[in-house]
Structure formats: structure tokens, C-alpha cells
Design a protein around this motif. Structure first.
Motif, PDB file in Angstrom:
ATOM      1  N   ARG A 180       0.833  -1.214   0.000  1.00  0.00           N
ATOM      2  CA  ARG A 180       0.000   0.000   0.000  1.00  0.00           C
ATOM      3  C   ARG A 180       0.863   1.258   0.000  1.00  0.00           C
ATOM      4  O   ARG A 180       0.626   2.183  -0.764  1.00  0.00           O
ATOM      5  N   SER A 181       1.868   1.285   0.855  1.00  0.00           N
ATOM      6  CA  SER A 181       2.770   2.438   0.924  1.00  0.00           C
ATOM      7  C   SER A 181       3.502   2.650  -0.391  1.00  0.00           C
ATOM      8  O   SER A 181       3.649   3.787  -0.850  1.00  0.00           O
ATOM      9  N   LEU A 182       3.947   1.570  -0.997  1.00  0.00           N
ATOM     10  CA  LEU A 182       4.647   1.661  -2.273  1.00  0.00           C
ATOM     11  C   LEU A 182       3.735   2.248  -3.347  1.00  0.00           C
ATOM     12  O   LEU A 182       4.142   3.126  -4.107  1.00  0.00           O
ATOM     13  N   LEU A 183       2.491   1.778  -3.410  1.00  0.00           N
ATOM     14  CA  LEU A 183       1.564   2.284  -4.423  1.00  0.00           C
ATOM     15  C   LEU A 183       1.298   3.772  -4.246  1.00  0.00           C
ATOM     16  O   LEU A 183       1.240   4.521  -5.222  1.00  0.00           O
ATOM     17  N   ILE A 184       1.150   4.202  -3.010  1.00  0.00           N
ATOM     18  CA  ILE A 184       0.918   5.629  -2.740  1.00  0.00           C
ATOM     19  C   ILE A 184       2.147   6.441  -3.119  1.00  0.00           C
ATOM     20  O   ILE A 184       2.038   7.528  -3.690  1.00  0.00           O
ATOM     21  N   GLU A 185       3.318   5.908  -2.822  1.00  0.00           N
ATOM     22  CA  GLU A 185       4.567   6.595  -3.159  1.00  0.00           C
ATOM     23  C   GLU A 185       4.742   6.719  -4.673  1.00  0.00           C
ATOM     24  O   GLU A 185       5.117   7.773  -5.194  1.00  0.00           O
ATOM     25  N   LEU A 186       4.453   5.634  -5.401  1.00  0.00           N
ATOM     26  CA  LEU A 186       4.637   5.633  -6.847  1.00  0.00           C
ATOM     27  C   LEU A 186       3.608   6.479  -7.568  1.00  0.00           C
ATOM     28  O   LEU A 186       3.921   7.153  -8.542  1.00  0.00           O
ATOM     29  N   ASP A 187       2.369   6.410  -7.106  1.00  0.00           N
ATOM     30  CA  ASP A 187       1.278   7.135  -7.764  1.00  0.00           C
ATOM     31  C   ASP A 187       0.304   7.607  -6.695  1.00  0.00           C
ATOM     32  O   ASP A 187      -0.604   6.876  -6.316  1.00  0.00           O
ATOM     33  N   PRO A 188       0.504   8.824  -6.183  1.00  0.00           N
ATOM     34  CA  PRO A 188      -0.339   9.316  -5.089  1.00  0.00           C
ATOM     35  C   PRO A 188      -1.840   9.272  -5.378  1.00  0.00           C
ATOM     36  O   PRO A 188      -2.645   9.240  -4.465  1.00  0.00           O
ATOM     37  N   GLY A 189      -2.238   9.214  -6.625  1.00  0.00           N
ATOM     38  CA  GLY A 189      -3.659   9.145  -6.962  1.00  0.00           C
ATOM     39  C   GLY A 189      -4.229   7.741  -6.948  1.00  0.00           C
ATOM     40  O   GLY A 189      -5.411   7.535  -7.201  1.00  0.00           O
ATOM     41  N   THR A 190      -3.403   6.753  -6.652  1.00  0.00           N
ATOM     42  CA  THR A 190      -3.861   5.364  -6.646  1.00  0.00           C
ATOM     43  C   THR A 190      -4.873   5.142  -5.526  1.00  0.00           C
ATOM     44  O   THR A 190      -4.593   5.438  -4.368  1.00  0.00           O
ATOM     45  N   PRO A 191      -6.052   4.621  -5.855  1.00  0.00           N
ATOM     46  CA  PRO A 191      -7.033   4.329  -4.812  1.00  0.00           C
ATOM     47  C   PRO A 191      -6.657   3.050  -4.070  1.00  0.00           C
ATOM     48  O   PRO A 191      -6.931   1.954  -4.533  1.00  0.00           O
ATOM     49  N   VAL A 192      -5.984   3.197  -2.960  1.00  0.00           N
ATOM     50  CA  VAL A 192      -5.539   2.039  -2.181  1.00  0.00           C
ATOM     51  C   VAL A 192      -6.649   1.657  -1.208  1.00  0.00           C
ATOM     52  O   VAL A 192      -7.208   2.495  -0.512  1.00  0.00           O
ATOM     53  N   ILE A 193      -6.951   0.402  -1.168  1.00  0.00           N
ATOM     54  CA  ILE A 193      -8.056  -0.112  -0.376  1.00  0.00           C
ATOM     55  C   ILE A 193      -7.761   0.003   1.112  1.00  0.00           C
ATOM     56  O   ILE A 193      -6.748  -0.486   1.582  1.00  0.00           O
ATOM     57  N   PRO A 194      -8.645   0.659   1.875  1.00  0.00           N
ATOM     58  CA  PRO A 194      -8.432   0.749   3.321  1.00  0.00           C
ATOM     59  C   PRO A 194      -8.740  -0.587   4.000  1.00  0.00           C
ATOM     60  O   PRO A 194      -9.505  -1.385   3.474  1.00  0.00           O
TER      61      PRO A 194
END
Length: 136
Positions: free
Chosen positions: A96-110
Motif C-alpha cells: 500500500r505504501s509503495l503504491l501511494i509513493e509511486l502514484d499518489p492518486g492510486t485508490p488504495v483499499i483501506p
């Protein structure tokens, strides 16, 4: 947890495939390889080589107008990520952290965890957000 892992892997696969052909390519490669390195250091080189091949395939497909290639590459990485997370669920937060870092607009599932116990004639109502219960 399996449904959460499947959804997260789907998001990760799409994000990886999308970012392979961008200027953030090195960050994607390093981040994905580091996930494997933590739990499967013996697969680090193989994963790096697979990412390199996916990037070459994607760039070639884009230049020839093959729109289906990105979906196929995303599906391949979705499967790889899902299998990694099933075997090592402790990597969920790091992914999750990696996805946010790579693409801040990525909708990461809470993560939402709910537990309830009812006995007798009691009722339990749970929701991840708003809940309206009308009593008749």
C-alpha cells in the motif's frame, strides 16, 4: 483477508503496468523488487528480469498500437502480486505504501475489520460507513 488481497493485487497490477512506460519506471522496478527481496531474496533477479521484459513488451505494444498488451501485463502482475501477498500477508501494508509513493492518486483499499457477536434474539448491524436502521 483474501478479498482484500485480491483487490489490492488488482490495483497493484494495473498501477505497475501503467507506470512501466513512464519516467517513474526505475522507482517501480526498485519498489517491486524490494517487496520480493524482503521475503524471497532468491527471486530478486528473476522478478527484476520479469519487470524488464514486461516494460519491453509494453513499450513495443504501445508503438505497434496493441491496446490489449497493457491489460495482459496488468493481469500477469496482478497474479504475481496476489500470490506473493497470499504467501506473505505481512507485505500488504508495505505494498500500500509503495503504491501511494509511486502514484499518489492510486485508490488504495483501506483496511476495515469488523467483528460482532449476537446471542438470543439480538441483532447486529455493521457497516463500513453510514448505517440507517429503520425499526418497524
Amino acid at each position: 483477508m483474501d478479498a482484500e488481497i485480491t483487490l489490492l493485487a488488482g490495483t497493484a497490477g494495473t498501477t505497475i503496468a501503467t507506470l512501466l512506460a513512464t519516467d517513474t519506471w526505475n522507482g517501480v522496478r526498485n519498489g517491486v523488487v524490494s517487496l520480493w527481496r524482503r521475503v524471497r531474496p532468491d527471486h530478486e533477479e528473476q522478478v527484476g528480469a520479469q519487470l524488464d521484459m514486461s516494460r519491453r513488451d509494453l513499450l513495443g505494444a504501445q508503438s505497434s498500437g496493441d491496446a490489449e498488451a497493457e491489460r495482459e501485463i496488468a493481469a500477469e502482475w496482478q497474479g504475481r502480486i496476489r500470490r506473493l501477498l497470499v504467501a506473505h500477508p505481512e507485505l500488504v501494508a508495505e505494498l500500500r505504501s509503495l503504491l501511494i509513493e509511486l502514484d499518489p492518486g492510486t485508490p488504495v483499499i483501506p483496511t476495515v475489520t469488523q467483528r460482532a457477536t449476537a446471542s438470543g434474539s439480538s441483532r447486529v448491524y455493521q457497516a463500513g460507513r453510514d448505517l440507517n436502521v429503520d425499526q418497524w
